[in-house]
Structure formats: structure tokens, C-alpha cells
Design a protein around this motif. Structure first.
Motif, PDB file in Angstrom:
ATOM      1  N   SER A  55      23.549  58.282  36.739  1.00  0.00           N
ATOM      2  CA  SER A  55      24.128  58.366  38.085  1.00  0.00           C
ATOM      3  C   SER A  55      23.790  59.662  38.811  1.00  0.00           C
ATOM      4  N   SER A  56      22.957  60.538  38.183  1.00  0.00           N
ATOM      5  CA  SER A  56      22.781  61.856  38.801  1.00  0.00           C
ATOM      6  C   SER A  56      22.142  61.792  40.186  1.00  0.00           C
ATOM      7  N   ASN A  57      21.184  60.900  40.437  1.00  0.00           N
ATOM      8  CA  ASN A  57      20.778  60.748  41.846  1.00  0.00           C
ATOM      9  C   ASN A  57      20.652  59.276  42.237  1.00  0.00           C
ATOM     10  N   CYS A  58      21.500  58.462  41.646  1.00  0.00           N
ATOM     11  CA  CYS A  58      21.550  57.050  42.065  1.00  0.00           C
ATOM     12  C   CYS A  58      22.997  56.574  42.088  1.00  0.00           C
ATOM     13  N   LEU A  59      23.479  56.296  43.271  1.00  0.00           N
ATOM     14  CA  LEU A  59      24.846  55.793  43.398  1.00  0.00           C
ATOM     15  C   LEU A  59      24.829  54.286  43.148  1.00  0.00           C
ATOM     16  N   ILE A  60      25.766  53.827  42.350  1.00  0.00           N
ATOM     17  CA  ILE A  60      25.873  52.384  42.119  1.00  0.00           C
ATOM     18  C   ILE A  60      27.104  51.888  42.873  1.00  0.00           C
ATOM     19  N   GLY A  61      26.917  50.815  43.613  1.00  0.00           N
ATOM     20  CA  GLY A  61      28.022  50.345  44.439  1.00  0.00           C
ATOM     21  C   GLY A  61      28.078  48.830  44.523  1.00  0.00           C
ATOM     22  N   ALA A  62      29.087  48.364  45.264  1.00  0.00           N
ATOM     23  CA  ALA A  62      29.322  46.933  45.425  1.00  0.00           C
ATOM     24  C   ALA A  62      28.830  46.479  46.803  1.00  0.00           C
ATOM     25  N   GLN A  63      28.811  45.171  46.980  1.00  0.00           N
ATOM     26  CA  GLN A  63      28.336  44.602  48.257  1.00  0.00           C
ATOM     27  C   GLN A  63      29.484  44.185  49.158  1.00  0.00           C
ATOM     28  N   ASN A  64      30.695  44.221  48.601  1.00  0.00           N
ATOM     29  CA  ASN A  64      31.854  43.757  49.363  1.00  0.00           C
ATOM     30  C   ASN A  64      33.112  44.199  48.625  1.00  0.00           C
ATOM     31  N   VAL A  65      34.235  44.155  49.322  1.00  0.00           N
ATOM     32  CA  VAL A  65      35.525  44.481  48.723  1.00  0.00           C
ATOM     33  C   VAL A  65      36.594  43.695  49.474  1.00  0.00           C
ATOM     34  N   CYS A  66      37.708  43.459  48.811  1.00  0.00           N
ATOM     35  CA  CYS A  66      38.789  42.721  49.475  1.00  0.00           C
ATOM     36  C   CYS A  66      39.451  43.599  50.544  1.00  0.00           C
ATOM     37  N   GLU A  67      39.877  42.961  51.617  1.00  0.00           N
ATOM     38  CA  GLU A  67      40.558  43.743  52.662  1.00  0.00           C
ATOM     39  C   GLU A  67      42.008  44.075  52.278  1.00  0.00           C
ATOM     40  N   TYR A  68      42.518  43.403  51.263  1.00  0.00           N
ATOM     41  CA  TYR A  68      43.891  43.690  50.811  1.00  0.00           C
ATOM     42  C   TYR A  68      43.836  44.588  49.581  1.00  0.00           C
ATOM     43  N   GLN A  69      44.943  45.302  49.347  1.00  0.00           N
ATOM     44  CA  GLN A  69      44.901  46.302  48.268  1.00  0.00           C
ATOM     45  C   GLN A  69      45.120  45.729  46.871  1.00  0.00           C
ATOM     46  N   LYS A  70      46.072  44.815  46.762  1.00  0.00           N
ATOM     47  CA  LYS A  70      46.471  44.355  45.427  1.00  0.00           C
ATOM     48  C   LYS A  70      47.259  43.063  45.562  1.00  0.00           C
ATOM     49  N   GLY A  71      47.277  42.245  44.539  1.00  0.00           N
ATOM     50  CA  GLY A  71      48.191  41.106  44.562  1.00  0.00           C
ATOM     51  C   GLY A  71      47.530  39.770  44.353  1.00  0.00           C
ATOM     52  N   ALA A  72      48.171  38.727  44.843  1.00  0.00           N
ATOM     53  CA  ALA A  72      47.757  37.353  44.575  1.00  0.00           C
ATOM     54  C   ALA A  72      46.657  36.922  45.554  1.00  0.00           C
ATOM     55  N   TYR A  73      45.431  37.377  45.287  1.00  0.00           N
ATOM     56  CA  TYR A  73      44.280  37.020  46.127  1.00  0.00           C
ATOM     57  C   TYR A  73      43.175  36.491  45.213  1.00  0.00           C
ATOM     58  N   THR A  74      43.357  35.298  44.727  1.00  0.00           N
ATOM     59  CA  THR A  74      42.448  34.705  43.741  1.00  0.00           C
ATOM     60  C   THR A  74      40.985  34.832  44.173  1.00  0.00           C
ATOM     61  N   GLY A  75      40.185  35.334  43.252  1.00  0.00           N
ATOM     62  CA  GLY A  75      38.744  35.431  43.521  1.00  0.00           C
ATOM     63  C   GLY A  75      38.318  36.705  44.204  1.00  0.00           C
ATOM     64  N   GLU A  76      39.241  37.552  44.569  1.00  0.00           N
ATOM     65  CA  GLU A  76      38.879  38.770  45.300  1.00  0.00           C
ATOM     66  C   GLU A  76      38.774  39.979  44.354  1.00  0.00           C
ATOM     67  N   ILE A  77      38.110  41.017  44.831  1.00  0.00           N
ATOM     68  CA  ILE A  77      37.926  42.258  44.063  1.00  0.00           C
ATOM     69  C   ILE A  77      38.439  43.411  44.920  1.00  0.00           C
ATOM     70  N   SER A  78      39.328  44.212  44.364  1.00  0.00           N
ATOM     71  CA  SER A  78      39.943  45.287  45.157  1.00  0.00           C
ATOM     72  C   SER A  78      39.167  46.605  45.042  1.00  0.00           C
ATOM     73  N   ALA A  79      39.441  47.500  45.986  1.00  0.00           N
ATOM     74  CA  ALA A  79      38.849  48.844  45.938  1.00  0.00           C
ATOM     75  C   ALA A  79      39.287  49.552  44.663  1.00  0.00           C
ATOM     76  N   GLU A  80      40.512  49.298  44.255  1.00  0.00           N
ATOM     77  CA  GLU A  80      41.020  49.929  43.030  1.00  0.00           C
ATOM     78  C   GLU A  80      40.204  49.483  41.804  1.00  0.00           C
ATOM     79  N   MET A  81      39.854  48.193  41.763  1.00  0.00           N
ATOM     80  CA  MET A  81      39.034  47.696  40.644  1.00  0.00           C
ATOM     81  C   MET A  81      37.646  48.336  40.672  1.00  0.00           C
ATOM     82  N   LEU A  82      37.087  48.470  41.874  1.00  0.00           N
ATOM     83  CA  LEU A  82      35.752  49.087  41.982  1.00  0.00           C
ATOM     84  C   LEU A  82      35.803  50.520  41.487  1.00  0.00           C
ATOM     85  N   ALA A  83      36.850  51.248  41.887  1.00  0.00           N
ATOM     86  CA  ALA A  83      36.988  52.638  41.437  1.00  0.00           C
ATOM     87  C   ALA A  83      37.163  52.673  39.916  1.00  0.00           C
TER      88      ALA A  83
END
Ligand code: PGA
Length: 248
Positions: A55-83
Motif C-alpha cells: 500500500s505504500s504508493n497504491c491506494l486500494i478502494g471500493a467502487q461504491n458505498v451505502c448511503e446509510y451508516q448501519k442497519g437492515a440494508y440487505t446487500g449493502e456495504i457500509s463505510a464502516e465495513m470498508l474502513a
């Protein structure tokens, strides 16, 4: 020499075998000190790629994230999970999300807030459709996207934002904007960011059919801080050849 960002967006176009080959060859690249690489990886491969690329000069990231923070959102991925798995950045507002999945500037705004809250860099994509381009409303479209996507967010928090100007009509079509159009729109994007955020330096990349043939010209535009590359990022040789153009 000014740092340039070379970011790939693998979209839904990779599999384990392709990633394995990419990672092996990418690890052998020569030292390119003025380049910051980034790869936007599909969720299912993210953890694996985070663990297998230095990771020293390559950032690895996602292509999308859920607009909600946490909870019952089947199929979604949260910012917290990405972190939690070590993702460092996330695309937001990509034109395919806006136009195929009907994402609004408001939901993109929520995504940016959630990402910043977890210290993940949002890479906000903006750009006009062909119709808007033909109607000469490009700048109004870019300004509206920036204002609505960033509204209500503290300028201090947005210091880590990155932006990609990607004309929708240039994505995956083999067409690119002219160097004059790119310079003009990236300049306008920086001016608009300046008026929203004050004196904060936000990197602005160009995206839309960037390849190893046209990258030299695009990356030599002074105001362009890098490229967001879709199709040509699937081939590690082409991806590295694009980075090499920064040195030419
Ligand atoms: P492309 O995609 O390079 O295949 O045009 C760019 C993007 O979608 O970010």
C-alpha cells in the motif's frame, strides 16, 4: 516534479485469475516516486487485494458505498465495513451509478459524509451527458453536481476529497474530450471547488477512454492531476504504460 494520480476502476470486469496476474506484475513495477496509484476493486475481491498489494504508493478502494451508516440494508456495504477491511478510498457518483442506478446528488452527499466519517477518501466523479455537452450546459452541470454533492460538509473535512471529471459521453466509448476541453473543465472544477471550500487544494483527475496512446497528452495538461482509467486498467501492462507517460 508534480505528483500525478493514476487510478484504475475495475468495474465489474475482473475475476480472481485476472487479479492474481495483475497483482504479481504490478508488484514488479519500477519505482515511480511521483505517482500515486489507486485501484477501485469490486467488493468481493477488496479484502484480498488490500492484503496482497503493497500500500505504500497504491491506494486500494471500493467502487461504491451505502448511503446509510448501519442497519437492515440487505446487500449493502457500509463505510464502516470498508474502513474495517482497510479500504483507503471509494468512488462516489460514478456516471454508471448515476445513470444506471439513478443515484442522486443527495445520496452521493450522504455517501461522502459517511466515508469522511470513517477516514476514507471519497473520489467524487462528475461529468455531463452527451445531450448536456451538445446543449453547452457542461459547466452548469458540473457546478450543480459539486454544490449538491458537497453541501453542508465542513470544508476542513473535505481536505481529503478527490474529484474526477469524466464526461459521460467519453466513458467506455473510445472518445475523449480535446485537451482544450479537458483543461477548461478541470480548471472550472478547481475554481468551483475553491469557491465552495476556500483555499483547499483538491486533486482533479480526468477520466473517459484514457489509454496508453492518449495518456501522454492528457497527463501533460498542467491542471490535470491524474487519470481515472476503466477499460485500460484491466491490463496491467497498459495501466503501467499510462503511468510511464507521466515521466516522458
Ligand atoms: P473508461 O472508464 O476508461 O473505460 O472510459 C472510465 C471510468 O469509468 O472511470
Amino acid at each position: 516534479m508534480k505528483k500525478k494520480y493514476i487510478f484504475g476502476n475495475w468495474k465489474m470486469s475482473v475475476d480472481s485469475a485476472l487479479i492474481h496476474g495483475f497483482v504479481a506484475k504490478f508488484a514488479q513495477r519500477r519505482d515511480l516516486p511521483n505517482i500515486e496509484f489507486g485501484l477501485a476493486v469490486p467488493f468481493v475481491y477488496l479484502d484480498n487485494v488490500v492484503c496482497s498489494i503493497d500500500s505504500s504508493n497504491c491506494l486500494i478502494g471500493a467502487q461504491n458505498v451505502c448511503e446509510y451508516q448501519k442497519g437492515a440494508y440487505t446487500g449493502e456495504i457500509s463505510a464502516e465495513m470498508l474502513a474495517d477491511i482497510g479500504a483507503k478510498f471509494c468512488l462516489v457518483g460514478h456516471s454508471e451509478r448515476r445513470h444506471i442506478f439513478n443515484e442522486s446528488n443527495l445520496s452521493i452527499n450522504h455517501k461522502i459524509i459517511n466515508l469522511l466519517d470513517k477516514d476514507i477518501i471519497p473520489l467524487l466523479c462528475i461529468g455531463e451527458t452527451l445531450q448536456e455537452y451538445e446543449q453547452c450546459t457542461t459547466k452548469a452541470v458540473l457546478a450543480k453536481q459539486l454544490e449538491e454533492c458537497l453541501q453542508g460538509i465542513d470544508a476542513d473535512k473535505l481536505k481529503r476529497l478527490m474529484v474526477a471529471y469524466e464526461p459521460v459521453w467519453a466513458i467506455g466509448t473510445g472518445k475523449t474530450a480535446t485537451t482544450k476541453e479537458i483543461a477548461d473543465c478541470v480548471d472550472f472544477t478547481k475554481d468551483t471547488l475553491h469557491s465552495i471550500l476556500g483555499d483547499v487544494q483538491i486533486p482533479v483527475l480526468y477520466g473517459g477512454s484514457v489509454n496508453d496512446k492518449n495518456a501522454g497528452e492528457i497527463l501533460s495538461i498542467d491542471v490535470v492531476d491524474g487519470a481515472l482509467i476503466g477499460g485500460a486498467s484491466l491490463d496491467v501492462d497498459k495501466f503501467l504504460a499510462i503511468a510511464d507517460k507521466v515521466l516522458d
